[in-house]
Design an enzyme around this catalytic site. Structure first.
Site, PDB file in Angstrom:
ATOM      1  N   ASN A 178      58.022  43.445  77.620  1.00  0.00           N
ATOM      2  CA  ASN A 178      59.034  42.541  77.769  1.00  0.00           C
ATOM      3  C   ASN A 178      58.882  41.352  77.829  1.00  0.00           C
ATOM      4  OD1 ASN A 178      61.571  41.449  78.548  1.00  0.00           O
ATOM      5  ND2 ASN A 178      61.915  42.906  80.150  1.00  0.00           N
ATOM      6  N   ASP A 179      58.388  40.641  78.748  1.00  0.00           N
ATOM      7  CA  ASP A 179      57.924  39.214  78.924  1.00  0.00           C
ATOM      8  C   ASP A 179      57.251  38.543  77.906  1.00  0.00           C
ATOM      9  OD1 ASP A 179      59.402  38.988  81.192  1.00  0.00           O
ATOM     10  OD2 ASP A 179      57.498  38.992  82.594  1.00  0.00           O
ATOM     11  N   VAL A 180      56.058  39.656  77.276  1.00  0.00           N
ATOM     12  CA  VAL A 180      55.213  39.000  76.059  1.00  0.00           C
ATOM     13  C   VAL A 180      56.021  39.097  74.784  1.00  0.00           C
ATOM     14  CG1 VAL A 180      53.185  39.883  77.369  1.00  0.00           C
ATOM     15  CG2 VAL A 180      54.399  41.234  75.504  1.00  0.00           C
TER      16      VAL A 180
END
Lengths: 457, 97
Positions: free
Chosen positions: A384-386
């Site tokens: 997600n964040d990456v």
């Protein structure tokens, strides 16, 4: 210390260096590890020739017990649990160095020269802080305690006071005529233990890779410091190399998260209150596994972005089965691995290698970022964040973090349970992108379903 | 005595430089085995522990030395074996069964 022993130590050190050099390629890495083992074996054997050793009972017992525990741990550990294992081993390295130095002091309490008066308390400090810090990291990773940062008011002041107190105690130890030294050492030991705990308490689950790497470095430095105390060069060299290794990894992890070490250690990012979802307003394109299978079948090139959630669900095997079907179809498949994809540096690579993914398909961020533009389909599972494009904008917790350029691909399939944000608590615009197809559900189940739909062809 | 400590500091600093050179060449692919392998190497403290546990000076120092051997050996043996287990899994395309 006889000259012969020192010359053989030099041979051991050279073998360690060759061993690490061989780690620069996956083809030679295993050989390198075996060279390091040989180096360690030689170092231990030649030490036993030391004339100070008169009693072998405790030595043999210690090696047998330690060897047995180490072997069982190495054989039983799950690959997902590697960060915990490394944390525990860091702890043991730290406490071993501390014990060696206390015992050395007890042997010659009246022969502490200036060198040792400085190095003994410093080694104790590093060794003990590595021990308690690593045990805390272990407890968090193993989920024996809450992974979220634990903060309380005055934490920074307490930390500062602890360090100051230890500094004062070290100076007192150096100046002491020899009457109160043992008490001072015990006090340093106690306070250093507290420092280790307060160091790791405020650090959140997502930041654990940094801390484990940092403590890895400390365990090396503790070994080097104990080498200064007992005048042993092999300890100094090996410890320094491990210290350097841990520092490099710490630095890489910080860069990958776009944070400074100070920020990781003191900012307590990832508190539960941070994660507020703002989703629900925008529309998403919802696909079933059957649709996803069809898209994948028609793709010439596919890049897979695995995240830690995938490994937690043990879905890497289902993923690899699906990939093999695509490859038989003539599709080129590559894996894009973000530096912080796992729970420690390089973790995701190990988890995929375990599931029989050939290492030449595993590409790190710099290698693969240019390829997204020319790729038909990107399949994201558990990340997600990456992949969050918000990292390119200013003014949010992700700003400036290096990301995988997933949004540049022709189309994107994201397997995820919900639209909830990741650790950083930033909503992911990519979920609402027109070229994104969301497949909602458990990663393993969805990958298996996609796989069975491919098989029908 | 000052001579030895200066030599020790020289060796320490040079070893850190050597370490930086060596480790920057390890690809991200192998960073986990690197960590567990480096971990095993930091168990080199066992060498110091051996002398203390075997010298038979006092009961307390022998026991502490013995404990240090146990901890350091777990670190060494466990670290090397688990690294080997991981590296064995890294195979090139076509090398897989």
């Amino acid at each position: 210390m006889s000259i012969l022993i020192n010359i053989i130590y030099l041979l051991s050190i050279s073998l360690f260096i060759f061993g690490l050099k061989f780690l620069s390629s996956p083809r030679t890495a295993r050989k390198g590890n075996i060279l390091s083992m040989l180096a360690m074996f030689i170092a231990v054997m030649v030490t036993l020739l030391d004339r100070q050793i008169i009693d072998f009972v405790y030595i043999i017992a210690g090696i047998l017990i330690g060897g047995l525990i180490g072997t069982i741990a190495a054989k039983k550990v799950q690959m997902t649990a590697m960060p915990q294992m490394v944390a525990v081993f860091n702890a043991f390295g730290g406490i071993a160095s501390a014990l060696v130095v206390i015992a050395q002091y007890l042997r010659y309490p009246n022969q502490v020269d200036l060198n040792n008066a400085v190095t003994i308390p410093i080694t104790l400090f590093i060794g003990m802080l590595t021990f308690t810090g690593s045990m805390m990291a272990f407890a968090k990773l193993q989920e024996l305690m809450r992974g979220a940062p634990i903060t309380f008011s005055g934490q920074k002041t307490l930390n500062f006071m602890l360090h100051l107190a230890i500094l004062v105690l070290i100076v007192l130890f150096i100046l002491d005529p020899g009457t109160n030294r043992m008490q001072l050492l015990l006090l340093i030991l106690f306070l250093a233990g507290l420092v280790g705990i307060t160091l790791v308490l405020p650090i959140g689950g997502a930041d654990m890779p940094v801390v484990v790497a940092l403590l890895n470095s400390y365990s090396g430095l503790a070994a080097a410091a104990s080498g200064f105390v007992i005048h042993n060069y092999i300890l100094i060299v090996s410890g320094a190399i491990v210290g350097a290794s841990g520092l490099i990894l710490t630095n890489l992890m910080c860069k990958a998260m776009n944070r400074s070490l100070m920020n990781v250690l003191f900012a307590a990012v990832g508190q539960e209150s941070d994660a507020v979802a703002t989703a629900g307003k925008k529309s998403v394109t919802r696909y079933t596994p059957v649709d996803a299978a069809m898209i994948l079948e028609n793709a010439q090139s596919v890049i897979i972005v695995p995240g830690y959630g995938l490994a937690v669900a043990q879905a890497q095997y289902a993923l690899q089965d699906m990939v093999e079907l695509l490859q038989k179809n003539g599709t080129t498949v590559l894996y894009a691995i973000h530096p912080v994809a796992g729970r420690m540096p390089g973790h995701m690579n190990v988890l995929l290698a375990e599931a029989n993914v050939p290492y030449d398909l595993l590409k790190d961020m710099e290698e693969i970022n240019d390829e997204f533009q020319t790729t038909d389909v990107v399949l994201v599972a558990g990340a997600n964040d990456v992949i969050n494009p918000a990292a390119r904008e200013k003014g949010n917790p992700l700003s400036g973090m290096p990301i995988l350029q997933v949004d540049q691909a022709q189309s994107i399939i994201i397997i995820k349970r919900s639209l909830s944000p990741g650790f950083a608590g930033v909503d992911n615009e990519l979920f609402y992108d027109q070229k994104t197809m969301m497949v909602f559900g458990d990663a393993k189940e969805m990958l298996l379903k996609i796989g069975t739909n491919l098989k029908k062809e | 005595m000052t001579g030895t400590i200066i030599v020790s500091i020289y060796i320490f600093v040079l070893a850190i430089f050597a370490g930086f050179e060596l480790i920057t060449r390890v690809p991200p692919l192998l960073h986990t085995p690197l960590m567990s392998g480096a971990n095993a190497i930091s168990g080199i403290t066992v060498v110091g522990a051996l002398i203390i546990a075997g010298a038979g000076d006092s009961n307390l120092s022998t026991i502490l030395g013995f404990l240090a051997i146990v901890f350091a050996t777990i670190n060494v043996v466990g670290g090397f074996l688990v690294t080997d287990r991981m590296l064995e899994m890294f195979k090139k395309e076509g090398q897989k069964k």
